[in-house]
Enzyme design. Sequence first.
Site, mmCIF file in Angstrom:
data_model
loop_
_atom_site.group_PDB
_atom_site.id
_atom_site.type_symbol
_atom_site.label_atom_id
_atom_site.label_comp_id
_atom_site.label_asym_id
_atom_site.label_seq_id
_atom_site.Cartn_x
_atom_site.Cartn_y
_atom_site.Cartn_z
ATOM 1 N N LYS A 138 0.840 -1.201 0.000
ATOM 2 C CA LYS A 138 0.000 0.000 0.000
ATOM 3 C C LYS A 138 0.873 1.247 0.000
ATOM 4 C CE LYS A 138 -3.846 -0.233 2.655
ATOM 5 N NZ LYS A 138 -4.657 -0.550 3.880
ATOM 6 N N VAL A 139 0.631 2.098 -0.975
ATOM 7 C CA VAL A 139 1.368 3.357 -1.133
ATOM 8 C C VAL A 139 0.345 4.489 -1.187
ATOM 9 C CG1 VAL A 139 2.778 4.707 -2.746
ATOM 10 C CG2 VAL A 139 3.307 2.287 -2.345
#
Length: 372
Positions: A139-140
């Site tokens: 997750k970014v």
Amino acid sequence: MGTSPIRQCADLGCSIWYDNLHRTILNGDLLAMIDRDGLRGMTSNPSIFEKSIGHSTDYDDQIARLDKSLDDVAAFEALAIRDIQGACDQFLPVFAQTKGADGFVSLEVSPRLARDGKGTVIEARRLYAAVNRPNVMIKVPGSPECIPAIETLIGEGININTTLLFAVSAYLDTANAYIAGLEHFKAAGGDLSKVAGVASFFLSRIDTAVDKLVDEKHADGKLKGKAAVANAKVAYSEYEKLIASPRWKALAGARPQRLLWASTGTKNPAYPKLMYVETLIGKDTVNTVPTETYNELRDHGEGHVKLSITDDLAGAKASLAALEAAGISLKAVTDQLLADGVAAFGKSFDTLLPAVAAKRKALAKHSEGAHS
């Protein structure tokens, strides 16, 4: 017994993921949820880890065995990575059955890096290698600073879940970064079918913020509860344009970056519990639901599952125009929500680490007492 509503969603192209990863579910109900209900993936976040690590005994054995020289960040990572690996392993049959289209589990980079694109790339590479599972997604955050990171990481074949998207413009930025990353990956000889991504578009927080402004401006009450779904429908219409483009068609064999609906538990009790599920079902979408929404869909979703994502796009655009006409700027709302979201994710991480530290200290003290 008929097909579960969760499987019915998947049949229409909308994969249901579960937004509540913790050790208890790994050791208990997860396999049944996959096999019985048709659950297709999972997401994690620091606030869930904080509750499960700090307020249960599920992690005590592993914490007691951790190297005492590890700092609290490294200690948390050891706990989280084990959970992510365990979940990935349980979802591997889904990943195999869907030929790599689904069965993903998400782990996020440190929220402290939300405004640090270069730091995010380094951390994402490290976490991806540490988990070492083909069906992990890193997750970014979809902050302006991290958009180049998405392009870089997809270009290296790392699956990315872009989070904290509120504005359609921010979604388009990440979608273009995803496509650019695939172009790099293809140019380097990569197999485009081996990399996947989702763009996590947050919903209930938008309605909460807009509804408050409707009240403050004494605007028409009919404008309440419309913004989030309307915004999402517009985003999906942009997605459809992207995958119809010559640029996308040149990437034959690539997986589309699916729009993922996040923050889908209704915060206003006056709204239907499945409001952010039943209105946004369609091809190439994901809905990651909290426990209450999952149970509602599983137990009472019959009759609520039908193709709906493309319904009344004109009405969605009219709702957004009516908000602007009432003096409510959706851009101002989404800009603020991104800032608030980055701060809230950082705060949850800052709460998590002391919980890990306290648990380590308590277990060490107990161990000393037992051996004295």
